[in-house]
Structures are given as C-alpha cells and as structure tokens.
Design a protein around this motif. Structure first.
Motif, PDB file in Angstrom:
ATOM      1  N   TYR A 194       0.841  -1.199   0.000  1.00  0.00           N
ATOM      2  CA  TYR A 194       0.000   0.000   0.000  1.00  0.00           C
ATOM      3  C   TYR A 194       0.875   1.248   0.000  1.00  0.00           C
ATOM      4  CZ  TYR A 194      -3.109   3.718   1.280  1.00  0.00           C
ATOM      5  OH  TYR A 194      -3.774   4.911   1.285  1.00  0.00           O
ATOM      6  N   GLU A 195       1.899   1.247   0.818  1.00  0.00           N
ATOM      7  CA  GLU A 195       2.825   2.390   0.885  1.00  0.00           C
ATOM      8  C   GLU A 195       3.478   2.642  -0.473  1.00  0.00           C
ATOM      9  OE1 GLU A 195       4.856   5.579   2.534  1.00  0.00           O
ATOM     10  OE2 GLU A 195       3.308   4.400   3.506  1.00  0.00           O
ATOM     11  N   ASN A 207       0.614   4.182  -2.914  1.00  0.00           N
ATOM     12  CA  ASN A 207      -0.298   5.201  -2.387  1.00  0.00           C
ATOM     13  C   ASN A 207      -0.244   6.544  -3.112  1.00  0.00           C
ATOM     14  OD1 ASN A 207       2.022   6.442  -1.429  1.00  0.00           O
ATOM     15  ND2 ASN A 207       1.578   6.097   0.729  1.00  0.00           N
ATOM     16  N   LYS A 234       2.108   8.759  -3.121  1.00  0.00           N
ATOM     17  CA  LYS A 234       2.897   9.768  -2.415  1.00  0.00           C
ATOM     18  C   LYS A 234       4.383   9.508  -2.594  1.00  0.00           C
ATOM     19  CE  LYS A 234      -0.736  10.187   1.024  1.00  0.00           C
ATOM     20  NZ  LYS A 234      -1.127   9.928   2.407  1.00  0.00           N
ATOM     21  N   SER A 285      -6.525  -0.745   0.840  1.00  0.00           N
ATOM     22  CA  SER A 285      -5.812  -2.022   0.763  1.00  0.00           C
ATOM     23  C   SER A 285      -6.492  -3.029  -0.167  1.00  0.00           C
ATOM     24  CB  SER A 285      -5.657  -2.631   2.155  1.00  0.00           C
ATOM     25  OG  SER A 285      -6.936  -2.921   2.694  1.00  0.00           O
TER      26      SER A 285
END
Length: 153
Positions: free
Chosen positions: A11-12, A15, A17, A53
């Motif tokens: 997910y990180e 995401n 970002k 997720s």
C-alpha cells in the motif's frame, strides 16, 4: 502466502505519495490477448494508485493492446519485485468514465484486488526487480502527480 488485500508495504508503494523516492520502481501488467496469449506491459508507480488495501486505479494509454485487453476481459495481474519479494496482484477491473478535461488523457480503470501473493525463496534473496531511470525526471514526475490526481476524481 496469498492474501486478498495489499500489505502495508505494498500500500505504501502504491499510495501515490513520495513519487520521487519511488520513481525507479516498475511493474509488469499482464493481460490476455483475444488469441489467448499472455501479454505483458510495463507500468510505473505514476500510473497506478491504491485507494485502500483492497482497491486500486490504473491510468492506461488509449488504443494499446493492454488497454483493449483490460476493456475486453476486465482482468489483469500486476507482477513486480519489491522489498525482497516477488508480488503478484490479481485484479478485477471496471472501466471508469473518461475525464473530458484531463491534462493527460488516459483510459481509467478501477480494480478490486482479488488476490495478492508474495513469493520468497528460502535459498536466495531477491535483491532487485525491474528498475527504471527517468530521462526527464522533473517533467515525468509532474505528469505522474497529475495523472494520479486525475485517477482519484
């Protein structure tokens, strides 16, 4: 191990970002042609965003074999190496409406995550996967930010 949602690490990664730190990560997006053959395309972190997720969105170039396959089958698999493991994410997709005022016109898809499998070998460490170097880093990163912003509309 197979799951039905992204791990925190995946997910990180997806995401949307901190793209500058993720710009070298690339994935293979696998679909199936009308003739039943596997078809593989490259996709970057600037073309996929995790909405949570269990759901992602993809921004794909119009008229490509991959995009036609996604429209026809509504299925795909993302495959990539990240954080020492091989990851395979099965997706069930739906085409989203076109954004008439899009800065970077793309076919947009929303995908439910059907299965996530992360694979490691007991006898070896995976040290790298597909890595890319952007030729025009500033303009590509700007386009990625704009593309991902349009994906969440």
């Amino acid at each position: 191990m197979q799951r039905h949602e992204l791990s925190d690490a995946l997910y990180e990664l997806l995401n949307g970002k901190e793209l500058v730190t993720k710009q070298h990560e690339a994935m293979m997006l696998m679909t199936v042609t009308e003739e039943g053959w596997p078809h593989t395309a490259m996709i970057s972190v600037g073309e996929v965003i995790a909405l949570g997720s269990k759901r992602v969105r993809l921004a794909m170039w119009s008229g490509t074999t991959t995009t036609r396959n996604l429209i026809r089958t509504e299925k795909a698999t993302l495959a990539f190496i990240y954080a020492g493991a091989a990851h395979y994410i099965k997706l069930s997709l739906k085409r989203l409406p076109v954004l008439p005022a899009a800065k970077h016109p793309r076919e947009r898809f929303e995908a439910d995550i059907v299965a996530v499998r992360s694979d490691v070998a007991a006898y070896a460490d995976i040290t790298t996967g597909i890595q890319i170097d952007l030729k025009e880093e500033e303009s590509v990163l700007r386009r990625w930010h704009e593309t991902l912003a349009e994906l969440v509309l």
